[in-house]
Design a protein around this motif. Structure first.
Motif, short mmCIF file in Angstrom:
data_model
loop_
_atom_site.label_atom_id
_atom_site.label_comp_id
_atom_site.label_asym_id
_atom_site.label_seq_id
_atom_site.Cartn_x
_atom_site.Cartn_y
_atom_site.Cartn_z
N CYS A 1 0.86 -1.18 0.00
CA CYS A 1 0.00 0.00 0.00
C CYS A 1 0.89 1.22 0.00
O CYS A 1 1.62 1.46 0.96
CB CYS A 1 -0.91 -0.01 1.22
SG CYS A 1 -1.80 1.52 1.44
N SER B 1 -7.37 2.62 0.99
CA SER B 1 -6.63 1.49 1.56
C SER B 1 -7.29 0.94 2.81
O SER B 1 -6.97 -0.18 3.23
CB SER B 1 -5.19 1.91 1.86
OG SER B 1 -5.17 3.09 2.66
N ASP B 2 -8.20 1.69 3.44
CA ASP B 2 -8.92 1.19 4.60
C ASP B 2 -10.41 0.98 4.32
O ASP B 2 -11.21 0.83 5.23
CB ASP B 2 -8.76 2.17 5.78
CG ASP B 2 -9.31 3.56 5.49
OD1 ASP B 2 -9.72 3.81 4.33
OD2 ASP B 2 -9.33 4.39 6.41
N GLU B 3 -10.77 0.94 3.03
CA GLU B 3 -12.15 0.76 2.62
C GLU B 3 -12.43 -0.73 2.48
O GLU B 3 -11.74 -1.43 1.72
CB GLU B 3 -12.38 1.49 1.30
CG GLU B 3 -13.80 1.54 0.82
CD GLU B 3 -13.93 2.39 -0.44
OE1 GLU B 3 -15.02 2.40 -1.02
OE2 GLU B 3 -12.94 3.05 -0.84
N LEU C 1 -10.35 -3.25 0.06
CA LEU C 1 -9.37 -4.05 0.78
C LEU C 1 -9.65 -5.54 0.58
O LEU C 1 -8.74 -6.34 0.37
CB LEU C 1 -9.39 -3.70 2.26
CG LEU C 1 -8.43 -4.49 3.16
CD1 LEU C 1 -6.99 -4.28 2.72
CD2 LEU C 1 -8.61 -4.10 4.61
#
Length: 364
Positions: A6, A30-32, A36
């Motif tokens: 990432c 990147s935190d979805e 992910l």
């Protein structure tokens, strides 16, 4: 297990020698959860198929996808990936195609392909105007809109909701106006409404896939249409936003208001289980992993062109409480190493005559 890289600051490193390398420009955050999950499934497929996979996140900033492409192209030739996978989210596909083709890098669209049947961007079909554009694979997104809308309407009928003019009243919160998969989901919803005959779509709005924006839109939609008790949403986050707004006005999702969503987040599956979400479809996150299967076969001399260059395949599953529990049991930790992706390759399984990319098989 290969690690997903990432890169918020786009730190590229040389790729060591291996079978071949793929970079995926992930359009999400990147935190979805959805994006992910898509990356984790690709990681598992890459591990099975001995592919070196890099995942770069554009963090839902579509100009960033183009910036990432330029940084890939700027690498020394020996450090460039053999293939790049990207999505046509927010209509960035044509520019990415142009950049990679000019740089001599093979590319493949996944998740969202070009808009069809009209080619507004003038990019043509794969391997023509852009010879290094190998093809595309996308979930048949219309299925998701159709399945969830049909189930939502059935739930509304079962609840014996009050009707205006003899019809159930429905509101729709879609993703965006430019991403092909978003448009296809909406088309599926419209088809279900037309087939129903006893449903009136009052208004369709666009919340850019965001929970907060859907909540804001829900507040004024409910004031404008107090007779509406059915809300279709193009993903789970927008469904949650619509539900937040419903609660804020004193309503209870699953009791006097009914909502549908798309995706397989833990929160969405739990909401289906407790009845606050009335319809849920998902499984399409697997498209990136299937794309790696296609590229593996292509790289090893078995071209997927015999099935078509622009593939739109059934991948969505309409979940019920039983299949949702099965998904949670098997994949709640986003570990897809339980799936043997090698068994779906035609190179590794010469007896296969056709690719099967339906998600249902991964729940059996």
């Amino acid at each position: 297990m290969y690690r997903i890289i990432c890169l918020c600051c786009c730190l590229f490193t040389a790729l060591p020698a291996c079978a071949f390398s793929v970079t995926f420009i992930n359009p999400g955050k990147s935190d979805e959860v959805y994006w992910l999950t898509a990356s984790r499934a690709m990681e598992a497929a890459a591990s099975d198929l001995d592919i070196r996979l890099n995942v770069l996140y554009s963090e839902r900033q579509h100009p960033r996808s183009v910036a990432l492409a330029r940084q890939i192209i700027a690498l020394p030739p020996a450090q460039r990936p053999d293939y790049v996978i990207f999505s046509n989210d927010y209509a960035t596909g044509p520019e990415l195609l142009r950049l990679f083709n000019s740089a001599g890098i093979k590319s493949f669209m996944a998740f969202s392909a070009r808009e069809k049947p009209v080619d507004h961007a003038g990019i043509g079909t794969p391997r023509q105007q852009y010879p290094l554009w190998l093809g595309s694979l996308e979930p048949r997104a219309e299925d998701a809109g159709y399945l969830t809308a049909k189930a939502l309407i059935a739930r509304g009928r079962a609840a014996h909701l009050a009707r205006s003019g003899g019809k159930l009243q429905l509101l729709a919160i879609s993703g965006d106006r430019s991403t092909p998969s978003s448009l296809a989901r909406s088309e599926g919803m419209h088809r279900a409404v037309a087939e129903a005959g006893d449903v009136q779509l009052l208004q369709e709005v666009y919340a850019s896939w965001e929970q907060a924006r859907a909540a804001e839109q829900g507040r004024w939609l409910y004031l404008r249409y107090p007779q509406a008790h059915l809300v279709w949403a193009g993903n789970d986050l927008m469904a949650f936003g619509a539900m937040d707004a419903w609660r804020a006005q004193g309503g209870t999702p699953g009791k006097n208001g009914f909502f549908s969503g798309i995706n397989t987040s833990e929160q969405a599956l739990a909401a289906l289980g407790d009845g606050t979400l009335s319809a849920l479809a998902g499984g399409h996150f697997i498209a990136g992993a299937w794309a790696l299967v296609l590229l593996y076969d292509y790289h090893h001399g078995r071209d997927f062109a015999d099935e078509g260059l622009e593939l739109a395949r059934p991948m969505f599953t309409l979940f019920d409480t039983r299949s949702a529990a099965r998904f949670n049991q098997r994949y709640h930790d986003l570990d897809f190493s339980r799936v043997d992706f090698r068994r779906y390759s035609k190179v590794l399984n010469p007896q296969l005559s056709r690719y099967n990319f339906d998600f249902k098989q991964l729940l059996q």
